[in-house]
Write a protein that holds these residues in place. Structure first.
Motif, PDB file in Angstrom:
ATOM      1  N   ASP A   8      51.908  54.063  55.079  1.00  0.00           N
ATOM      2  CA  ASP A   8      52.377  54.695  53.855  1.00  0.00           C
ATOM      3  C   ASP A   8      51.313  55.586  53.218  1.00  0.00           C
ATOM      4  O   ASP A   8      51.553  56.187  52.183  1.00  0.00           O
ATOM      5  CB  ASP A   8      52.816  53.629  52.849  1.00  0.00           C
ATOM      6  N   ALA A   9      50.139  55.634  53.810  1.00  0.00           N
ATOM      7  CA  ALA A   9      49.034  56.411  53.256  1.00  0.00           C
ATOM      8  C   ALA A   9      48.729  57.639  54.118  1.00  0.00           C
ATOM      9  O   ALA A   9      47.651  58.205  54.042  1.00  0.00           O
ATOM     10  CB  ALA A   9      47.801  55.530  53.135  1.00  0.00           C
ATOM     11  N   LYS A  10      49.686  58.046  54.924  1.00  0.00           N
ATOM     12  CA  LYS A  10      49.493  59.187  55.816  1.00  0.00           C
ATOM     13  C   LYS A  10      49.433  60.486  55.007  1.00  0.00           C
ATOM     14  O   LYS A  10      50.201  60.690  54.073  1.00  0.00           O
ATOM     15  CB  LYS A  10      50.658  59.242  56.805  1.00  0.00           C
ATOM     16  N   LEU A  11      48.492  61.329  55.379  1.00  0.00           N
ATOM     17  CA  LEU A  11      48.321  62.619  54.729  1.00  0.00           C
ATOM     18  C   LEU A  11      48.291  63.681  55.825  1.00  0.00           C
ATOM     19  O   LEU A  11      47.471  63.609  56.734  1.00  0.00           O
ATOM     20  CB  LEU A  11      47.000  62.623  53.950  1.00  0.00           C
ATOM     21  N   PHE A  16      46.791  68.094  52.756  1.00  0.00           N
ATOM     22  CA  PHE A  16      45.376  67.967  52.428  1.00  0.00           C
ATOM     23  C   PHE A  16      44.776  69.325  52.068  1.00  0.00           C
ATOM     24  O   PHE A  16      44.052  69.462  51.082  1.00  0.00           O
ATOM     25  CB  PHE A  16      44.633  67.319  53.596  1.00  0.00           C
ATOM     26  N   VAL A  90      39.689  60.065  51.906  1.00  0.00           N
ATOM     27  CA  VAL A  90      40.480  60.470  53.069  1.00  0.00           C
ATOM     28  C   VAL A  90      39.714  60.062  54.325  1.00  0.00           C
ATOM     29  O   VAL A  90      38.564  60.453  54.513  1.00  0.00           O
ATOM     30  CB  VAL A  90      40.733  61.994  53.069  1.00  0.00           C
ATOM     31  N   CYS A  97      45.129  58.387  63.581  1.00  0.00           N
ATOM     32  CA  CYS A  97      45.136  57.007  63.076  1.00  0.00           C
ATOM     33  C   CYS A  97      45.310  56.088  64.266  1.00  0.00           C
ATOM     34  O   CYS A  97      46.370  56.032  64.869  1.00  0.00           O
ATOM     35  CB  CYS A  97      46.240  56.737  62.069  1.00  0.00           C
ATOM     36  N   PHE A 109      40.331  51.202  56.094  1.00  0.00           N
ATOM     37  CA  PHE A 109      41.379  51.398  55.094  1.00  0.00           C
ATOM     38  C   PHE A 109      41.580  50.116  54.292  1.00  0.00           C
ATOM     39  O   PHE A 109      41.616  50.132  53.056  1.00  0.00           O
ATOM     40  CB  PHE A 109      42.680  51.830  55.786  1.00  0.00           C
ATOM     41  N   HIS A 120      43.397  55.932  45.407  1.00  0.00           N
ATOM     42  CA  HIS A 120      43.980  56.860  46.376  1.00  0.00           C
ATOM     43  C   HIS A 120      43.161  56.858  47.662  1.00  0.00           C
ATOM     44  O   HIS A 120      42.118  57.499  47.739  1.00  0.00           O
ATOM     45  CB  HIS A 120      44.055  58.274  45.800  1.00  0.00           C
ATOM     46  N   TYR A 122      43.715  57.546  51.775  1.00  0.00           N
ATOM     47  CA  TYR A 122      44.641  58.119  52.746  1.00  0.00           C
ATOM     48  C   TYR A 122      43.970  58.207  54.109  1.00  0.00           C
ATOM     49  O   TYR A 122      42.760  58.173  54.219  1.00  0.00           O
ATOM     50  CB  TYR A 122      45.048  59.545  52.338  1.00  0.00           C
ATOM     51  N   TYR A 123      44.793  58.360  55.128  1.00  0.00           N
ATOM     52  CA  TYR A 123      44.252  58.739  56.434  1.00  0.00           C
ATOM     53  C   TYR A 123      44.878  60.061  56.817  1.00  0.00           C
ATOM     54  O   TYR A 123      46.036  60.336  56.521  1.00  0.00           O
ATOM     55  CB  TYR A 123      44.457  57.657  57.499  1.00  0.00           C
ATOM     56  N   GLU A 125      46.325  62.724  59.213  1.00  0.00           N
ATOM     57  CA  GLU A 125      47.045  62.806  60.483  1.00  0.00           C
ATOM     58  C   GLU A 125      46.862  64.197  61.082  1.00  0.00           C
ATOM     59  O   GLU A 125      47.045  65.199  60.396  1.00  0.00           O
ATOM     60  CB  GLU A 125      48.537  62.543  60.238  1.00  0.00           C
TER      61      GLU A 125
END
Length: 132
Positions: A8-11, A16, A90, A97, A109, A120, A122-123, A125
């Motif tokens: 749910d933390a995909k960026l 970005f 990030v 990932c 994470f 906040h 995120y990882y 992608e």
């Protein structure tokens, strides 16, 4: 924000880039490159901090942000990492990932979320697009 799954933390790279281009964001951004030091030195996202942690270390109990800090080679970058409170964080690795539950990306994470100093995390992608 504890309990959020990494999925749910995909960026995306596009989101970005939009975020970085937006002068309105007021939170500092901390970009953490979780790849090997050799790969990081070949190419990396500008202003990212390399955190090189062997996978065997990630599998051990007690993985934390202190473990992450120990994987930072340069003192100025280590100091930046210590000042992460309130930053947008990030993460990125070689694959966008890694899916290994005991892998460095997921463990990092989880450690950052557990710590709770940043709301906040995120990882990134598909970061390889940014390097081209």
């Amino acid at each position: 924000m504890q309990g959020i799954a990494i999925e749910d933390a995909k960026l995306t790279c596009e989101k970005f880039a939009e975020y970085l281009a937006n002068e309105e964001h007021h939170q500092p951004v901390l970009i953490l490159d979780l790849r090997s030091f050799l790969v990081y030195n070949q190419s990396h996202i500008k202003n990212s901090i390399n955190i090189c942690i062997p996978k065997t270390l990630a599998k051990r109990d007690g993985f934390s942000t202190k473990t992450m800090e120990s994987g930072i080679c340069k003192k100025p970058e280590k100091d930046l990492f210590k000042q992460r409170k309130g930053s947008v964080i990030v993460l990125y690795d070689q694959n966008g990932c890694e899916k290994d539950q005991n892998g460095v990306t997921i463990k990092s994470f989880e450690a950052l979320m557990k710590e709770g100093v940043s709301q906040h995390v995120y990882y990134l992608e598909g970061f390889l697009k940014l390097l081209k």
